[in-house]
Motif scaffolding. Structure first.
Motif, PDB file in Angstrom:
ATOM      1  N   TRP A  18       1.097  -1.248  -0.184  1.00 36.77           N
ATOM      2  CA  TRP A  18      -0.402   0.383  -0.123  1.00 36.77           C
ATOM      3  C   TRP A  18       0.412   1.085  -0.301  1.00 36.77           C
ATOM      4  O   TRP A  18       0.599   2.226  -1.096  1.00 36.77           O
ATOM      5  N   VAL A  39      -0.181   2.992  -3.351  1.00 35.77           N
ATOM      6  CA  VAL A  39      -0.396   4.386  -2.794  1.00 35.77           C
ATOM      7  C   VAL A  39      -0.876   5.103  -2.219  1.00 35.77           C
ATOM      8  O   VAL A  39      -0.767   5.962  -2.687  1.00 35.77           O
ATOM      9  N   ARG A  40      -0.119   4.658  -1.198  1.00 35.50           N
ATOM     10  CA  ARG A  40       0.432   6.347  -0.873  1.00 35.50           C
ATOM     11  C   ARG A  40       1.530   6.906  -1.862  1.00 35.50           C
ATOM     12  O   ARG A  40       1.557   8.054  -1.214  1.00 35.50           O
ATOM     13  N   THR A  52      -0.015   8.623  -4.460  1.00 34.68           N
ATOM     14  CA  THR A  52      -0.626   9.622  -4.552  1.00 34.68           C
ATOM     15  C   THR A  52      -0.094  11.230  -3.840  1.00 34.68           C
ATOM     16  O   THR A  52      -0.170  12.088  -4.268  1.00 34.68           O
ATOM     17  N   GLN A  88       0.692  14.449  -5.762  1.00 30.81           N
ATOM     18  CA  GLN A  88      -0.155  15.482  -4.568  1.00 30.81           C
ATOM     19  C   GLN A  88       1.422  16.925  -4.898  1.00 30.81           C
ATOM     20  O   GLN A  88       1.010  18.281  -5.287  1.00 30.81           O
ATOM     21  N   THR A  96      -3.765  -3.191  -3.474  1.00 32.42           N
ATOM     22  CA  THR A  96      -3.355  -2.044  -3.853  1.00 32.42           C
ATOM     23  C   THR A  96      -3.232  -1.497  -5.767  1.00 32.42           C
ATOM     24  O   THR A  96      -3.849  -0.185  -5.484  1.00 32.42           O
ATOM     25  N   ALA A 151      -6.749  -0.422  -5.756  1.00 35.62           N
ATOM     26  CA  ALA A 151      -6.613   1.354  -5.610  1.00 35.62           C
ATOM     27  C   ALA A 151      -6.371   2.478  -6.319  1.00 35.62           C
ATOM     28  O   ALA A 151      -6.448   3.529  -6.470  1.00 35.62           O
ATOM     29  N   MET A 152      -5.282   1.623  -6.664  1.00 37.04           N
ATOM     30  CA  MET A 152      -4.742   2.840  -7.889  1.00 37.04           C
ATOM     31  C   MET A 152      -5.314   2.947  -8.640  1.00 37.04           C
ATOM     32  O   MET A 152      -5.429   4.460  -9.221  1.00 37.04           O
ATOM     33  N   LEU A 161      -7.985   5.994  -7.503  1.00 40.56           N
ATOM     34  CA  LEU A 161      -6.951   7.000  -7.040  1.00 40.56           C
ATOM     35  C   LEU A 161      -6.721   7.646  -8.401  1.00 40.56           C
ATOM     36  O   LEU A 161      -7.043   8.839  -8.906  1.00 40.56           O
ATOM     37  N   ILE A 162      -6.069   7.613  -9.828  1.00 39.65           N
ATOM     38  CA  ILE A 162      -6.009   7.339 -10.871  1.00 39.65           C
ATOM     39  C   ILE A 162      -6.952   8.347 -11.458  1.00 39.65           C
ATOM     40  O   ILE A 162      -6.994   9.634 -12.498  1.00 39.65           O
ATOM     41  N   SER A 179      -9.569   9.482  -9.866  1.00 37.89           N
ATOM     42  CA  SER A 179     -10.269  10.649  -9.035  1.00 37.89           C
ATOM     43  C   SER A 179      -9.657  11.683  -9.580  1.00 37.89           C
ATOM     44  O   SER A 179      -9.861  12.641  -9.738  1.00 37.89           O
ATOM     45  N   PHE A 180      -8.071  11.179  -9.577  1.00 38.39           N
ATOM     46  CA  PHE A 180      -7.233  12.815  -9.416  1.00 38.39           C
ATOM     47  C   PHE A 180      -7.331  13.138 -11.492  1.00 38.39           C
ATOM     48  O   PHE A 180      -7.239  14.360 -11.598  1.00 38.39           O
TER      49      PHE A 180
END
Length: 229
Positions: free
Chosen positions: A98, A102-103, A106, A110, A142, A145-146, A149-150, A152-153
């Motif tokens: 993770w 993921v972290r 992110t 950011q 994980t 989750a990527m 994440l992608i 959403s971003f």
């Protein structure tokens, strides 16, 4: 780090495997490639610079991001796989996957995306197993989750003309296939009769970083040789 050239890209996981193939391809295409990895890449004249850092450590990411500020592209290829059935998985393994998958993605996005400006590009290397795979539950989670994440971003970045996508390969011909710690979950040969080549993934990434891919964002592109059919 001094002001970066106009066509600069950061590639994490650049010392080996898929990340190394991507770094070589982008350098060949004229990118100023900055590699980020836990170890130094050997015999790597294609890398304009190297940053040695363990991306599972959040304290190191701020320093890495500061040295990368000004890049127009980010390719997050750093990754690892730890396998295990439901009754044998290690929570610690899940935590480190993770952290890297993921972290780190992110925190890097950011820090770097606001300075990219129009034409900025982000590509994350996912996995076909993001839909689930026996013995790979935490890894698959994980990678799933990527994707979230992608996507959403990508929606947030689209008004700024910055794209974000995922390239998700099936079993790829790298050293990861021979790792002893995945002996209980052997790689599945795709229907095309061979494993995916790292250079094939690199070619897709190169396109996603190009101006011609400006309308392609928030997508998970699966390179699986028919394995997901």
């Amino acid at each position: 780090m001094a002001t970066l050239p106009p066509k600069s890209v950061a590639v994490t996981g650049s010392a080996s495997g898929i990340g190394a193939a991507i770094a070589r391809r982008l350098a060949r295409d004229g990118w100023h490639v900055i590699g980020v990895d836990r170890v130094e890449a050997q015999d790597a004249p294609h890398l304009a610079a190297q940053i040695i850092a363990d991306l599972s450590d959040p304290a190191r990411i701020a320093d890495v991001a500061a040295r990368l500020r000004g890049v127009q592209g980010l390719v997050h290829a750093a990754g690892l796989m730890r396998t295990g059935a439901l009754d044998a998985i290690s929570v610690d393994d899940g935590d480190v996957m993770w952290a890297v998958h993921v972290r780190a993605l992110t925190l890097l996005m950011q820090a770097l995306c606001p300075a990219m400006g129009a034409g900025g590009r982000v590509v994350a290397i996912g996995s076909r197993t993001s839909r689930g795979a026996a013995g790979k539950g935490q890894y698959a989670a994980t990678k799933a989750a990527m994707v979230a994440l992608i996507r959403s971003f990508a929606a947030e970045l689209a008004p700024h003309a910055i794209t974000a996508n995922i390239v998700a390969p099936a079993a790829t011909a790298t050293g990861m296939l021979q790792r002893a710690d995945r002996a209980d979950v052997p790689p599945v040969l795709p229907p095309i009769g061979r494993f995916i080549e790292p250079d094939e993934i690199a070619a897709c990434v190169a396109f996603l970083l190009s101006p011609e891919a400006g309308a392609l964002t928030g997508q998970e592109i699966v390179i699986c040789g028919g394995a997901s059919l």
